[in-house]
Scaffold this motif. Structure first.
Motif, PDB file in Angstrom:
ATOM      1  N   VAL A   1       5.023   7.158   0.028  1.00 32.77           N
ATOM      2  CA  VAL A   1       4.388   6.710   1.262  1.00 32.77           C
ATOM      3  C   VAL A   1       5.453   6.253   2.246  1.00 32.77           C
ATOM      4  O   VAL A   1       6.345   5.486   1.883  1.00 32.77           O
ATOM      5  N   TYR A   2       5.370   6.731   3.486  1.00 32.99           N
ATOM      6  CA  TYR A   2       6.256   6.291   4.563  1.00 32.99           C
ATOM      7  C   TYR A   2       5.456   5.423   5.528  1.00 32.99           C
ATOM      8  O   TYR A   2       4.347   5.795   5.920  1.00 32.99           O
TER       9      TYR A   2
ATOM     10  N   LYS B   1      -4.505  -1.803 -10.712  1.00 31.68           N
ATOM     11  CA  LYS B   1      -5.874  -1.336 -10.925  1.00 31.68           C
ATOM     12  C   LYS B   1      -5.933   0.145 -11.265  1.00 31.68           C
ATOM     13  O   LYS B   1      -6.760   0.577 -12.074  1.00 31.68           O
ATOM     14  N   THR B   2      -5.047   0.933 -10.676  1.00 35.20           N
ATOM     15  CA  THR B   2      -5.137   2.394 -10.816  1.00 35.20           C
ATOM     16  C   THR B   2      -4.103   3.001 -11.743  1.00 35.20           C
ATOM     17  O   THR B   2      -4.280   4.113 -12.239  1.00 35.20           O
ATOM     18  N   GLY B   3      -2.985   2.312 -11.946  1.00 33.84           N
ATOM     19  CA  GLY B   3      -1.901   2.901 -12.726  1.00 33.84           C
ATOM     20  C   GLY B   3      -1.056   3.847 -11.903  1.00 33.84           C
ATOM     21  O   GLY B   3      -0.087   4.432 -12.413  1.00 33.84           O
ATOM     22  N   LEU B   4      -1.382   4.011 -10.630  1.00 28.14           N
ATOM     23  CA  LEU B   4      -0.625   4.896  -9.744  1.00 28.14           C
ATOM     24  C   LEU B   4       0.581   4.147  -9.190  1.00 28.14           C
ATOM     25  O   LEU B   4       0.457   3.048  -8.651  1.00 28.14           O
ATOM     26  N   LYS B   5       1.745   4.748  -9.289  1.00 28.60           N
ATOM     27  CA  LYS B   5       2.954   4.161  -8.746  1.00 28.60           C
ATOM     28  C   LYS B   5       3.128   4.635  -7.309  1.00 28.60           C
ATOM     29  O   LYS B   5       3.070   5.839  -7.035  1.00 28.60           O
ATOM     30  N   VAL B   6       3.338   3.686  -6.399  1.00 32.67           N
ATOM     31  CA  VAL B   6       3.493   4.015  -4.986  1.00 32.67           C
ATOM     32  C   VAL B   6       4.918   3.705  -4.551  1.00 32.67           C
ATOM     33  O   VAL B   6       5.348   2.551  -4.567  1.00 32.67           O
ATOM     34  N   ASP B   7       5.647   4.742  -4.194  1.00 38.44           N
ATOM     35  CA  ASP B   7       7.013   4.604  -3.689  1.00 38.44           C
ATOM     36  C   ASP B   7       6.918   4.458  -2.173  1.00 38.44           C
ATOM     37  O   ASP B   7       6.791   5.441  -1.447  1.00 38.44           O
ATOM     38  N   LEU B   8       6.948   3.211  -1.689  1.00 37.78           N
ATOM     39  CA  LEU B   8       6.703   2.925  -0.278  1.00 37.78           C
ATOM     40  C   LEU B   8       8.007   2.590   0.431  1.00 37.78           C
ATOM     41  O   LEU B   8       8.753   1.706   0.004  1.00 37.78           O
TER      42      LEU B   8
END
Length: 445
Positions: free
Chosen positions: A54-55, A75-82
């Motif tokens: 994510v940018y 909550k989701t287990g999704l890793k967000v590279d922000l």
């Protein structure tokens, strides 16, 4: 129109009129082909171990999302590279990535009225209609209509509203009371009141201040045009020299030239807001989002003397802009679209918009603005002005072309010529011809 890849186009056709891929009620297939069952909150359970990029631009909206992000990942287990960038760095980075056809970032912030059209024409925006269709819990209808207009391109939802702003009128309550003047409700009343209160020599107060820089002033000029019945363009036709547009331009020029400060040519919003917050102007019009700057710090002499009012009505009524300042969009080249949508859905959902707004980021959901929790901390009169502006506002504040900067320069120059006491009609005629040429060039194959 947004160029959709053949696979996406077939998919959109297949689901027209159906619910969101049947995912919200019967389960759906994840990005990797696994079946995922949405939980009660609509977030998929099969995101564990996956990641998206994510940018974001530097803004209160981005800071709120960054602060709240750990709860989404947990909550989701999704890793967000922000990753965050300055506004210009973000625009340049996205342009480079899209030109290369990169699948990264999966999700990105953008300034819809500055970049939506250029990114859309380039085929970089994934249409979001299929994601919001039939999702009752997400409640797309809760977004203000003007905010949605800002993120819609040729009938396609190209981004989700993240933060909003409206043009409002800031005024000095004490000066109006001392002069026995009511809060201006029309542009005629505003001009008359600015004239009455204009006293730079004796009281050190100018009647009116707003942006005067050629490019920067165009967004604030817009509400003057709309309220007089004009606009920058109608479809493919430039309309900056119509009688209605000229009425709005003349009004803006008159207020700045007669009752504004010297050096107004050098004023962007920062300079204009600074002058008002120092107690040196009776009236100031600009974006609602900068209200905290306009009223000054706790030590400001006018901290408790600033009022907020709806943008005054012209011949066509009160028509302030009400726009999406920042939106969240999806990269058409992303190969993780379902995961990307779950992030967008979370970041623009009612719960996060509520929390984000409580942190000072004005959102686009009407339910949050009507909830006492969502408006806590905002001045009461400010809330009423913003909510009414959202209801009646126009969803754009600048020319709707790809080369927005060039168009703004052309239109802003009319005001500059007026401030120099040159012929406004002649300047508008020339700008209209040049603006039409720009429109025609962009529309040509």
């Amino acid at each position: 129109m947004i160029r959709i890849r053949k696979r996406a186009r077939r998919l959109l056709t297949a689901i027209a009129g159906l619910t969101l891929l049947a995912a919200m009620t019967a389960g759906c297939r994840g990005d990797d082909g696994r079946t995922e069952r949405p939980g009660a909150d609509g977030l998929g359970e099969s995101l564990l171990g996956r990641s998206i990029t994510v940018y974001m631009g530097n803004s209160p909206a981005a800071e709120a999302i960054r602060t709240l992000l750990p709860e989404f990942e947990a909550k989701t287990g999704l890793k967000v590279d922000l990753t965050s960038f300055t506004n210009e760095q973000l625009s340049q980075k996205l342009s480079v990535q899209f030109a290369a056809g990169s699948a990264n970032p999966d999700v990105f912030m953008l300034r819809p009225l500055e970049e939506l059209r250029s990114f859309g024409v380039g085929g970089s925006l994934e249409p979001l209609n299929r994601f919001v269709s039939g999702d009752a819990e997400y409640d797309f209808a809760d977004f203000s209509q003007a905010a949605v207009e800002s993120v819609t391109l040729d009938g396609t939802i190209a981004a989700m509203p993240l933060s909003t702003e409206q043009q409002i009128l800031f005024y000095r309550k004490d000066l109006l009371e001392e002069a026995g003047l009511p809060v201006p409700r029309t542009l005629d009343e505003l001009e008359a009141a600015a004239g009455r209160l204009h006293d730079p020599a004796g009281g050190g107060v100018y009647g009116f201040v707003a942006r005067g820089q050629r490019n920067a002033l165009v967004t604030q000029l817009s509400s003057f045009l709309y309220s007089e019945g004009g606009d920058f363009q109608q479809g493919g036709k430039a309309t900056i020299n119509t009688p209605e547009a000229l009425e709005g331009i003349n009004r803006y020029v008159t207020l700045l030239r007669r009752y504004g400060p010297p050096g107004v040519f050098n004023m962007g919003w920062q300079q204009a807001a600074g002058l008002f917050s120092q107690g040196k102007a009776a009236f100031y019009t600009d974006a609602s989002a900068i209200y905290a700057i306009a009223i000054g710090s706790e030590q400001s002499s006018i901290k408790d003397k600033v009022g907020f009012a709806l943008f005054p009505a012209g011949r066509a009524g009160a028509k302030p802009y009400s726009i999406t300042a920042w939106g969240l969009a999806m990269n058409a080249a992303s190969d993780r679209k379902e995961a990307a949508w779950q992030f967008i859905r979370w970041a623009t959902g009612k719960d996060i918009v509520m929390k984000s707004q409580q942190m000072g980021n004005p959102g686009a959901r009407r339910s949050v603005w009507s909830d006492p929790r969502g408006v806590a901390g905002f001045p009461e009169s400010y809330i009423a002005v913003v909510t009414e502006s959202m209801r009646i506002g126009v969803g754009h504040d600048r020319p709707q072309v790809v080369n927005v900067g060039a168009a703004r320069d052309l239109i802003g120059d009319i005001v500059v010529q007026g401030l120099l006491e040159e012929d406004i009609r002649a300047a508008a005629d020339k700008a209209n011809r040049d603006f039409q040429a720009l429109i025609d060039k962009e529309r040509s194959p």
